[in-house]
Write an enzyme that holds these catalytic residues in place. Structure first.
Site, PDB file in Angstrom:
ATOM      1  N   GLN A 199       1.306  15.074   1.589  1.00 49.49           N
ATOM      2  CA  GLN A 199       2.078  15.436   2.781  1.00 49.49           C
ATOM      3  C   GLN A 199       2.791  14.189   3.306  1.00 49.49           C
ATOM      4  O   GLN A 199       2.153  13.166   3.547  1.00 49.49           O
ATOM      5  CB  GLN A 199       1.154  16.007   3.852  1.00 49.49           C
ATOM      6  CG  GLN A 199       0.527  17.342   3.483  1.00 49.49           C
ATOM      7  CD  GLN A 199       1.513  18.496   3.549  1.00 49.49           C
ATOM      8  OE1 GLN A 199       2.557  18.388   4.178  1.00 49.49           O
ATOM      9  NE2 GLN A 199       1.182  19.602   2.891  1.00 49.49           N
ATOM     10  N   TYR A 227      -3.443  26.884  -5.529  1.00 50.64           N
ATOM     11  CA  TYR A 227      -2.734  25.616  -5.719  1.00 50.64           C
ATOM     12  C   TYR A 227      -3.058  24.634  -4.580  1.00 50.64           C
ATOM     13  O   TYR A 227      -2.223  24.332  -3.735  1.00 50.64           O
ATOM     14  CB  TYR A 227      -1.222  25.852  -5.844  1.00 50.64           C
ATOM     15  CG  TYR A 227      -0.877  26.811  -6.959  1.00 50.64           C
ATOM     16  CD1 TYR A 227      -1.217  26.515  -8.275  1.00 50.64           C
ATOM     17  CD2 TYR A 227      -0.248  28.026  -6.708  1.00 50.64           C
ATOM     18  CE1 TYR A 227      -0.925  27.396  -9.309  1.00 50.64           C
ATOM     19  CE2 TYR A 227       0.055  28.914  -7.737  1.00 50.64           C
ATOM     20  CZ  TYR A 227      -0.286  28.592  -9.037  1.00 50.64           C
ATOM     21  OH  TYR A 227       0.004  29.463 -10.049  1.00 50.64           O
ATOM     22  N   ASN A 232      -6.153  18.961   0.411  1.00 48.29           N
ATOM     23  CA  ASN A 232      -5.760  18.627   1.781  1.00 48.29           C
ATOM     24  C   ASN A 232      -6.223  19.672   2.789  1.00 48.29           C
ATOM     25  O   ASN A 232      -6.893  19.344   3.782  1.00 48.29           O
ATOM     26  CB  ASN A 232      -4.240  18.470   1.844  1.00 48.29           C
ATOM     27  CG  ASN A 232      -3.730  18.060   3.213  1.00 48.29           C
ATOM     28  OD1 ASN A 232      -4.061  16.998   3.719  1.00 48.29           O
ATOM     29  ND2 ASN A 232      -2.918  18.905   3.823  1.00 48.29           N
ATOM     30  N   GLU A 248      -6.133  25.030  -8.785  1.00 52.75           N
ATOM     31  CA  GLU A 248      -5.110  23.999  -8.986  1.00 52.75           C
ATOM     32  C   GLU A 248      -4.962  23.792 -10.489  1.00 52.75           C
ATOM     33  O   GLU A 248      -5.957  23.807 -11.208  1.00 52.75           O
ATOM     34  CB  GLU A 248      -5.509  22.693  -8.291  1.00 52.75           C
ATOM     35  CG  GLU A 248      -4.597  21.512  -8.550  1.00 52.75           C
ATOM     36  CD  GLU A 248      -3.143  21.777  -8.190  1.00 52.75           C
ATOM     37  OE1 GLU A 248      -2.278  21.574  -9.064  1.00 52.75           O
ATOM     38  OE2 GLU A 248      -2.867  22.207  -7.051  1.00 52.75           O
ATOM     39  N   ASP A 308       0.328  27.691   0.329  1.00 55.98           N
ATOM     40  CA  ASP A 308       1.290  26.679   0.772  1.00 55.98           C
ATOM     41  C   ASP A 308       2.250  26.456  -0.395  1.00 55.98           C
ATOM     42  O   ASP A 308       2.179  25.454  -1.095  1.00 55.98           O
ATOM     43  CB  ASP A 308       0.548  25.390   1.147  1.00 55.98           C
ATOM     44  CG  ASP A 308       1.482  24.294   1.637  1.00 55.98           C
ATOM     45  OD1 ASP A 308       2.668  24.577   1.874  1.00 55.98           O
ATOM     46  OD2 ASP A 308       1.019  23.141   1.767  1.00 55.98           O
ATOM     47  N   CYS A 333       7.320  25.424   3.653  1.00 52.13           N
ATOM     48  CA  CYS A 333       8.290  24.341   3.842  1.00 52.13           C
ATOM     49  C   CYS A 333       9.720  24.868   3.789  1.00 52.13           C
ATOM     50  O   CYS A 333      10.675  24.095   3.868  1.00 52.13           O
ATOM     51  CB  CYS A 333       8.085  23.243   2.800  1.00 52.13           C
ATOM     52  SG  CYS A 333       8.252  23.807   1.099  1.00 52.13           S
ATOM     53  N   GLU A 367       9.166  23.192   8.830  1.00 49.38           N
ATOM     54  CA  GLU A 367       7.926  23.704   8.243  1.00 49.38           C
ATOM     55  C   GLU A 367       7.404  24.769   9.213  1.00 49.38           C
ATOM     56  O   GLU A 367       7.410  24.562  10.429  1.00 49.38           O
ATOM     57  CB  GLU A 367       6.907  22.577   8.092  1.00 49.38           C
ATOM     58  CG  GLU A 367       5.753  22.910   7.184  1.00 49.38           C
ATOM     59  CD  GLU A 367       5.781  22.131   5.877  1.00 49.38           C
ATOM     60  OE1 GLU A 367       4.793  22.225   5.140  1.00 49.38           O
ATOM     61  OE2 GLU A 367       6.778  21.450   5.593  1.00 49.38           O
TER      62      GLU A 367
END
Length: 377
Positions: A199, A227, A232, A248, A308, A333, A367
Site C-alpha cells: 500500500q 488474493y 495486509n 494468494e 481488494d 482502487c 479509493e
C-alpha cells in the site's frame, strides 16, 4: 538519459490546507454521484496528509557529464523535470535523495548506465533503494556499492541497497523492509518486499485497516480473503473472526504473509497458495488439490468475504462467487469498476457502510470501500 535532452527545474506548487480540502470535496461529490442510483448510508471520508504521504517513489536519472539528478516526466507534455525534492514522497525518501546522489557522483562505476532509482520507505525508519542499470553488474560495481551502503548506514540511514540489471539482481543486504502500522491502538508488523505490491500511503492504509475492523466488528463465523498479498488486511482482521482463510498465488507474497502471521502472533489465519477459481472448485468439492492436504475446508463457515481487486475490478465469475457470501467487504482502487460490479452485487446485497479513502491526494484517483449485507428475504 543524457544532457542532450531538455530538463526543467521542478516548479513545486504552493498548496494550502484549503486547496487540499477543495480537492477532497470534489472527490466526495464525484463518488456520491457515481453511486447515486444506490441507496447509500452516509459517506465516511478519510483524509490523507497533504504531503509526505507516499512511501514509494521511482525516479529516472538524468546524467550531465559527471553529474546526475533525479527526474520525472511531466504527465501532459512528457517534458523531463529535474526533481531535487519531492513533497509527495515520505520525509525519509526526501532526506535520502540528495545524500544518495552525493554518494554516487564520485564513482563512475556506480553512475555508468544507471537509469532509474526506486525507493521503498517505511514509517518505522527502514528504507530499501534499488539502482537500475542498462548494463551487467560486475564485482567492481558490488564492491563500490557495498562501500556506498556502509557510508549511508554510517550517516544514520537504516538502508538496504539493491542493484538490478537485465536478468540480474544483487542484494547487498536484505530485499525487504519491516513496516510498523498503528491500527486502533495496536501495532502491526509487516514485511514489505522490494519490487512487490505494498500500500503506497501508510497513513491511509492505517485508516483503511481501522475502518475494515470497525465494519466487521461482531462478525459471526469465518472470513475468506481472495488474493491477500502480504496479508495486509487479513492479519488485521483476524481478531474479528473465529478463523480466516486467505488465498494468494504469488510465492513472494505468500512468503511475506507467512512471516507477517508469525511476527504478529496470529494463530487463526491460513494462507493457501491458489487462485480464486481453484479455491472455488475445492470449496465446492469439484476437485482435490495437494496444496490443501491437512486443511479441512469443511471446518470453515465463511459468512464474510473480503476482496481488494486490481483496477479492472472483479470479473464476472468472481462476482458470482462473491455473491454466495452474506457479508462482502470490498475495497476498490477504481470506483468505476466497483460501480459496475455493484450492478450485479446490488441485486442481492445492500450497502451498509460506504467510505472514501484519499489514497492519492492531488490526483483524479480515489479509493472506495463498501460493506455489503445480504438483503432480507
Amino acid at each position: 538519459m543524457t544532457q542532450s535532452q531538455q530538463v526543467s527545474a521542478d516548479p513545486a506548487p504552493l498548496r494550502t490546507p484549503a486547496d487540499y480540502q477543495a480537492q477532497l470535496d470534489e472527490k466526495r461529490e464525484r463518488l456520491c454521484g457515481l453511486f447515486a442510483d444506490f441507496t447509500l448510508p452516509a459517506l465516511e471520508v478519510h483524509a490523507s496528509p497533504a504531503e509526505h504521504y507516499r512511501m514509494r517513489a521511482e525516479f529516472r536519472i538524468w546524467h550531465d557529464g559527471d553529474d546526475l539528478y533525479h527526474c520525472m516526466y511531466a504527465p501532459a507534455t512528457k517534458e523531463i523535470i529535474r526533481v531535487d525534492q519531492f513533497p509527495t514522497a515520505s520525509r525519509l525518501i526526501n532526506q535520502l535523495m540528495p545524500v544518495l546522489l552525493e554518494g554516487l557522483r564520485p564513482h563512475p562505476v556506480l553512475r555508468r548506465k544507471l537509469f532509474q532509482i526506486d525507493y521503498l520507505s517505511t514509517q518505522s525508519g527502514q528504507i530499501c533503494v534499488s539502482l537500475l542499470y542498462h548494463r551487467k553488474l560486475e564485482s567492481e560495481w558490488q564492491q563500490a556499492a557495498e562501500a556506498l551502503q556502509a557510508d549511508l548506514r554510517a550517516k544514520g540511514f537504516e538502508l538496504q541497497l539493491i542493484g538490478r540489471a537485465h536478468k540480474q539482481k544483487i542484494c547487498l543486504g536484505e530485499e525487504f523492509v519491516i513496516e510498523r502500522l498503528t491500527v486502533q491502538g495496536r501495532q502491526l508488523v509487516y514485511k514489505q518486499v522490494e519490487n512487490s505490491f505494498t500500500q503506497p500511503n501508510a497513513a491511509i492504509n492505517e485508516q483503511m485497516l481501522g475502518w475494515a475492523l470497525d465494519v466487521t466488528k461482531g462478525s459471526e463465523g469465518d472470513l475468506l480473503e481472495l488474493y491477500c498479498g502480504n496479508g495486509n488486511f487479513s492479519i488485521a482482521l483476524a481478531q474479528n473472526f473465529r478463523k480466516v482463510l486467505a488465498t494468494e498465488i504469488a510465492k513472494p507474497s505468500v512468503d511475506s504473509a507467512q512471516f507477517n502471521i508469525a511476527a504478529n502472533g496470529v494463530d487463526n489465519l491460513i494462507i493457501l497458495r491458489m487462485s480464486a477459481e481453484e479455491f472455488t472448485m475445492a470449496m465446492r468439492g469439484e476437485r482435490e488439490f495437494n496444496r490443501l492436504k491437512g486443511v479441512d475446508l469443511g471446518a470453515y463457515q465463511c459468512n464474510t468475504i473480503f476482496v481488494d481487486p486490481p483496477r479492472a475490478g472483479l470479473d464476472d465469475a468472481t462476482v458470482k462467487l462473491v455473491q454466495d457470501y452474506d457479508n462482502i467487504l470490498y475495497i476498490s482502487c477504481n470506483p468505476e469498476t466497483l460501480q459496475a460490479n455493484m450492478a450485479v452485487l446490488g441485486e442481492t446485497h445492500e450497502i451498509a457502510r460506504f467510505a472514501l479513502f484519499d489514497q492519492f491526494p492531488w490526483t483524479h484517483h480515489m479509493e472506495a470501500g463498501v460493506y455489503l449485507k445480504r438483503k432480507a428475504g
